[in-house]
Design a protein around this motif. Structure first.
Motif, mmCIF file in Angstrom:
data_model
loop_
_atom_site.group_PDB
_atom_site.id
_atom_site.type_symbol
_atom_site.label_atom_id
_atom_site.label_comp_id
_atom_site.label_asym_id
_atom_site.label_seq_id
_atom_site.Cartn_x
_atom_site.Cartn_y
_atom_site.Cartn_z
ATOM 1 N N HIS A 200 -56.926 -19.198 0.627
ATOM 2 C CA HIS A 200 -56.499 -19.239 -0.773
ATOM 3 C C HIS A 200 -57.609 -18.695 -1.664
ATOM 4 N N CYS B 214 -53.115 -15.967 -6.197
ATOM 5 C CA CYS B 214 -53.634 -16.305 -4.878
ATOM 6 C C CYS B 214 -53.086 -15.291 -3.873
ATOM 7 N N CYS C 250 -54.641 -21.486 -7.603
ATOM 8 C CA CYS C 250 -53.376 -21.959 -7.046
ATOM 9 C C CYS C 250 -53.438 -23.473 -6.782
#
Ligand SMILES: [Zn+2]
Length: 129
Positions: free
Chosen positions: A83, A102, A111
């Motif tokens: 991420h 992301c 995110c």
């Protein structure tokens, strides 16, 4: 009416393992205050001989804590590798602060996964201003 799908067995096992770790850790005594004065008792070999009373819940925790923490740190590192922000592209009027998403889940950056990790470790998010 409950329209949720039945939980995937792998997800259920993972949830159970994490809950066991959480409960075991919560039941164990915190060593935070006890460790501070012990640092002054380090001998030349770098050890502190101590006598202590350990409850069975403390032994449960100590027995598994190294493996658990290694698993958690590995998990967290893999998640923050997955991420990461990337430029979402598109037209923006603010070229100095492009919209980021992301690269894994495509949510606007930061995110929810990254935010959950930073909140769990109490790491503030710097918007780079
Ligand atoms: Zn993400």
């Amino acid at each position: 009416m409950n329209t949720e799908l039945p939980e995937d067995p792998q997800r259920r096992r993972l949830r159970e393992r994490l809950e066991v770790i959480q409960i075991r850790t919560d039941k164990a005594s915190s060593w935070r205050d006890a460790v501070r004065p012990l640092r002054f008792l380090l001998n030349r070999e770098g050890f502190v001989p101590i006598k202590t009373r350990l409850a069975s819940t403390d032994l449960d925790f100590l027995e598994a804590s190294r493996d658990d923490l290694l698993a958690f740190s590995e998990l967290s590192l893999r998640l923050i590798d997955l991420h990461q922000p990337r430029d979402a592209g598109g037209i923006t009027s603010d070229t100095a602060h492009p919209i980021l998403r992301c690269r894994s889940c495509m949510w606007r950056w930061p995110c929810p996964t990254f935010r959950a990790i930073t909140e769990a470790f109490s790491i503030g998010h710097d918007m780079g201003s």
